[in-house]
Design a protein around this motif. Structure first.
Motif, short mmCIF file in Angstrom:
data_model
loop_
_atom_site.label_atom_id
_atom_site.label_comp_id
_atom_site.label_asym_id
_atom_site.label_seq_id
_atom_site.Cartn_x
_atom_site.Cartn_y
_atom_site.Cartn_z
N CYS A 75 0.86 -1.18 0.00
CA CYS A 75 0.00 0.00 0.00
C CYS A 75 0.90 1.23 0.00
O CYS A 75 1.61 1.49 0.97
N ILE A 80 -4.66 -0.54 3.95
CA ILE A 80 -5.60 -1.58 3.55
C ILE A 80 -5.55 -2.74 4.53
O ILE A 80 -4.53 -2.99 5.17
N ASP A 103 0.26 -0.51 4.94
CA ASP A 103 0.01 0.93 4.92
C ASP A 103 1.25 1.70 4.54
O ASP A 103 2.32 1.13 4.33
N ALA A 127 -6.84 4.79 -0.62
CA ALA A 127 -5.80 3.77 -0.45
C ALA A 127 -5.30 3.37 -1.84
O ALA A 127 -6.08 2.90 -2.66
N THR A 129 -2.99 0.91 -3.84
CA THR A 129 -2.38 -0.41 -3.69
C THR A 129 -1.58 -0.73 -4.93
O THR A 129 -2.08 -0.59 -6.05
#
Length: 191
Positions: A75, A80, A103, A127, A129
Protein backbone atom coordinates in the motif's frame (compact mmCIF):
# COMPACT_ATOMS: atom_id res chain seq x y z
CA UNK A 1 14.91 -5.76 4.59
CA UNK A 2 13.48 -8.35 6.97
CA UNK A 3 11.53 -11.29 5.47
CA UNK A 4 8.93 -12.98 7.67
CA UNK A 5 7.09 -16.25 6.94
CA UNK A 6 3.38 -15.90 7.76
CA UNK A 7 1.01 -18.61 9.02
CA UNK A 8 0.13 -19.48 5.40
CA UNK A 9 2.59 -21.68 3.55
CA UNK A 10 4.73 -19.63 1.19
CA UNK A 11 3.10 -16.28 1.99
CA UNK A 12 5.88 -13.88 2.99
CA UNK A 13 5.97 -10.39 4.46
CA UNK A 14 8.86 -8.16 3.37
CA UNK A 15 9.44 -5.49 6.01
CA UNK A 16 11.79 -2.65 5.06
CA UNK A 17 13.64 -0.32 7.39
CA UNK A 18 12.80 3.27 6.39
CA UNK A 19 15.44 5.95 6.87
CA UNK A 20 13.85 8.93 8.61
CA UNK A 21 15.14 12.45 9.05
CA UNK A 22 13.79 16.03 9.20
CA UNK A 23 12.76 15.82 5.53
CA UNK A 24 10.54 12.76 6.06
CA UNK A 25 11.61 9.25 5.12
CA UNK A 26 13.16 7.13 2.37
CA UNK A 27 12.55 3.40 2.00
CA UNK A 28 13.39 0.63 -0.40
CA UNK A 29 10.13 -0.93 -1.65
CA UNK A 30 11.73 -3.79 -3.61
CA UNK A 31 15.08 -5.49 -3.16
CA UNK A 32 16.05 -8.19 -5.68
CA UNK A 33 18.62 -9.75 -3.32
CA UNK A 34 16.10 -10.09 -0.47
CA UNK A 35 13.52 -11.55 -2.85
CA UNK A 36 16.07 -14.04 -4.25
CA UNK A 37 17.20 -14.99 -0.72
CA UNK A 38 13.53 -15.82 0.02
CA UNK A 39 13.48 -18.25 -2.91
CA UNK A 40 11.60 -16.04 -5.38
CA UNK A 41 12.96 -15.15 -8.83
CA UNK A 42 13.15 -11.33 -8.73
CA UNK A 43 13.35 -11.17 -12.53
CA UNK A 44 10.11 -13.13 -12.88
CA UNK A 45 7.84 -10.15 -12.31
CA UNK A 46 6.46 -8.88 -15.63
CA UNK A 47 3.84 -6.32 -14.69
CA UNK A 48 3.32 -3.56 -12.13
CA UNK A 49 -0.22 -2.33 -11.49
CA UNK A 50 -1.83 0.11 -9.08
CA UNK A 51 -5.39 0.60 -7.84
CA UNK A 52 -7.01 3.43 -5.92
CA UNK A 53 -9.85 2.57 -3.54
CA UNK A 54 -12.04 4.67 -1.30
CA UNK A 55 -12.81 4.05 2.38
CA UNK A 56 -14.65 0.76 2.95
CA UNK A 57 -14.29 -0.52 -0.64
CA UNK A 58 -13.54 -4.23 -0.94
CA UNK A 59 -11.73 -5.71 -3.94
CA UNK A 60 -11.63 -9.49 -4.15
CA UNK A 61 -11.30 -12.31 -3.48
CA UNK A 62 -9.45 -12.89 -6.77
CA UNK A 63 -7.22 -15.61 -8.17
CA UNK A 64 -6.22 -17.28 -11.43
CA UNK A 65 -6.56 -20.73 -12.99
CA UNK A 66 -3.98 -22.36 -15.21
CA UNK A 67 -0.45 -21.33 -14.40
CA UNK A 68 -1.84 -18.50 -12.27
CA UNK A 69 0.14 -15.60 -10.89
CA UNK A 70 2.15 -14.65 -7.85
CA UNK A 71 1.93 -11.09 -6.50
CA UNK A 72 3.99 -8.76 -4.39
CA UNK A 73 1.48 -6.28 -2.91
CA UNK A 74 2.01 -3.07 -0.94
CA UNK A 75 0.00 0.00 0.00
CA UNK A 76 1.74 3.15 -1.27
CA UNK A 77 -0.77 5.62 0.20
CA UNK A 78 -3.24 5.11 3.02
CA UNK A 79 -3.96 1.70 4.52
CA UNK A 80 -5.60 -1.58 3.55
CA UNK A 81 -6.79 -4.70 5.33
CA UNK A 82 -5.23 -7.31 3.03
CA UNK A 83 -6.55 -10.91 3.02
CA UNK A 84 -4.97 -14.03 1.51
CA UNK A 85 -6.83 -17.35 1.24
CA UNK A 86 -4.81 -20.49 0.52
CA UNK A 87 -6.61 -22.22 -2.38
CA UNK A 88 -3.86 -24.74 -3.17
CA UNK A 89 -5.34 -28.22 -2.55
CA UNK A 90 -1.91 -29.75 -1.81
CA UNK A 91 -0.90 -27.02 0.64
CA UNK A 92 -0.74 -27.76 4.39
CA UNK A 93 -2.67 -24.50 4.95
CA UNK A 94 -5.37 -25.11 2.27
CA UNK A 95 -8.63 -23.32 3.12
CA UNK A 96 -7.11 -21.03 5.73
CA UNK A 97 -6.91 -17.27 5.47
CA UNK A 98 -4.79 -14.61 7.09
CA UNK A 99 -5.17 -10.83 7.19
CA UNK A 100 -2.47 -8.16 7.18
CA UNK A 101 -2.47 -4.39 7.55
CA UNK A 102 -0.45 -2.82 4.76
CA UNK A 103 0.01 0.93 4.92
CA UNK A 104 2.18 3.87 4.04
CA UNK A 105 3.77 3.76 7.50
CA UNK A 106 4.93 0.14 7.82
CA UNK A 107 5.75 0.03 4.07
CA UNK A 108 5.65 -3.78 4.08
CA UNK A 109 5.14 -5.80 0.90
CA UNK A 110 3.21 -9.06 0.97
CA UNK A 111 4.25 -11.93 -1.31
CA UNK A 112 1.25 -14.01 -2.38
CA UNK A 113 2.25 -17.23 -4.14
CA UNK A 114 0.46 -18.83 -7.06
CA UNK A 115 -2.67 -20.65 -5.98
CA UNK A 116 -3.91 -18.16 -3.41
CA UNK A 117 -6.94 -15.87 -3.47
CA UNK A 118 -6.38 -12.22 -2.64
CA UNK A 119 -8.58 -9.32 -1.59
CA UNK A 120 -8.48 -6.19 0.49
CA UNK A 121 -10.55 -3.42 2.07
CA UNK A 122 -9.53 0.24 2.06
CA UNK A 123 -9.10 1.51 5.62
CA UNK A 124 -8.48 5.15 4.73
CA UNK A 125 -10.28 7.77 2.64
CA UNK A 126 -7.91 6.92 -0.23
CA UNK A 127 -5.80 3.77 -0.45
CA UNK A 128 -3.39 3.24 -3.33
CA UNK A 129 -2.38 -0.41 -3.69
CA UNK A 130 0.57 -1.49 -5.83
CA UNK A 131 0.92 -4.97 -7.30
CA UNK A 132 4.04 -6.52 -8.82
CA UNK A 133 2.80 -9.58 -10.76
CA UNK A 134 4.73 -12.46 -12.33
CA UNK A 135 2.32 -13.22 -15.22
CA UNK A 136 0.48 -11.22 -17.85
CA UNK A 137 -3.22 -10.95 -17.11
CA UNK A 138 -5.48 -13.39 -18.95
CA UNK A 139 -9.11 -12.59 -18.06
CA UNK A 140 -10.24 -16.04 -19.21
CA UNK A 141 -8.35 -17.47 -16.22
CA UNK A 142 -9.97 -15.22 -13.59
CA UNK A 143 -11.49 -16.86 -10.52
CA UNK A 144 -13.36 -15.08 -7.75
CA UNK A 145 -14.88 -16.10 -4.42
CA UNK A 146 -17.32 -13.89 -2.53
CA UNK A 147 -15.68 -11.60 0.00
CA UNK A 148 -18.44 -12.42 2.52
CA UNK A 149 -18.52 -16.20 2.05
CA UNK A 150 -19.85 -17.59 5.34
CA UNK A 151 -17.70 -20.72 5.22
CA UNK A 152 -14.50 -18.68 5.02
CA UNK A 153 -15.80 -16.26 7.68
CA UNK A 154 -13.42 -13.43 6.83
CA UNK A 155 -13.77 -10.55 9.27
CA UNK A 156 -13.61 -7.21 7.45
CA UNK A 157 -12.86 -4.35 9.86
CA UNK A 158 -15.15 -1.69 8.35
CA UNK A 159 -18.64 -1.47 6.97
CA UNK A 160 -18.50 -2.38 3.29
CA UNK A 161 -19.19 0.75 1.24
CA UNK A 162 -18.78 -0.64 -2.27
CA UNK A 163 -18.06 -3.93 -4.03
CA UNK A 164 -18.08 -4.44 -7.81
CA UNK A 165 -21.02 -6.30 -9.33
CA UNK A 166 -18.58 -8.96 -10.51
CA UNK A 167 -17.28 -9.51 -6.97
CA UNK A 168 -20.82 -9.56 -5.56
CA UNK A 169 -21.72 -12.32 -8.05
CA UNK A 170 -18.57 -14.35 -7.33
CA UNK A 171 -18.75 -18.06 -6.53
CA UNK A 172 -18.79 -19.54 -3.06
CA UNK A 173 -15.76 -21.12 -1.46
CA UNK A 174 -17.50 -24.53 -1.50
CA UNK A 175 -18.16 -24.21 -5.26
CA UNK A 176 -14.49 -23.46 -5.90
CA UNK A 177 -13.41 -26.38 -3.69
CA UNK A 178 -15.71 -28.68 -5.72
CA UNK A 179 -14.10 -27.44 -8.94
CA UNK A 180 -10.67 -28.14 -7.51
CA UNK A 181 -11.73 -31.70 -6.65
CA UNK A 182 -13.23 -32.28 -10.09
CA UNK A 183 -10.63 -34.08 -12.21
CA UNK A 184 -11.93 -32.40 -15.36
CA UNK A 185 -11.26 -28.99 -13.85
CA UNK A 186 -7.71 -29.74 -12.73
CA UNK A 187 -5.82 -26.60 -11.87
CA UNK A 188 -2.10 -26.79 -12.54
CA UNK A 189 -1.19 -24.61 -9.61
CA UNK A 190 -3.12 -21.51 -8.73
CA UNK A 191 -6.75 -20.64 -8.81
Amino acid sequence: MHVRQTRLSGVLLFEPTPHTDERGWFSRTFDAASVADAGIDPTGFVQDSQSRSLLGVIRGLHGRRGTGEAKLVRCAHGAIHDVVVDARPDSPTFGRWEAFTLDDTNLASLYIPRGCLHGFQALTSIADTCYRIDAHHDPTQDVAVRFDDPELGIRWPLEVTLVSDKDRRAASWSALRAQLRDASATVSGPV
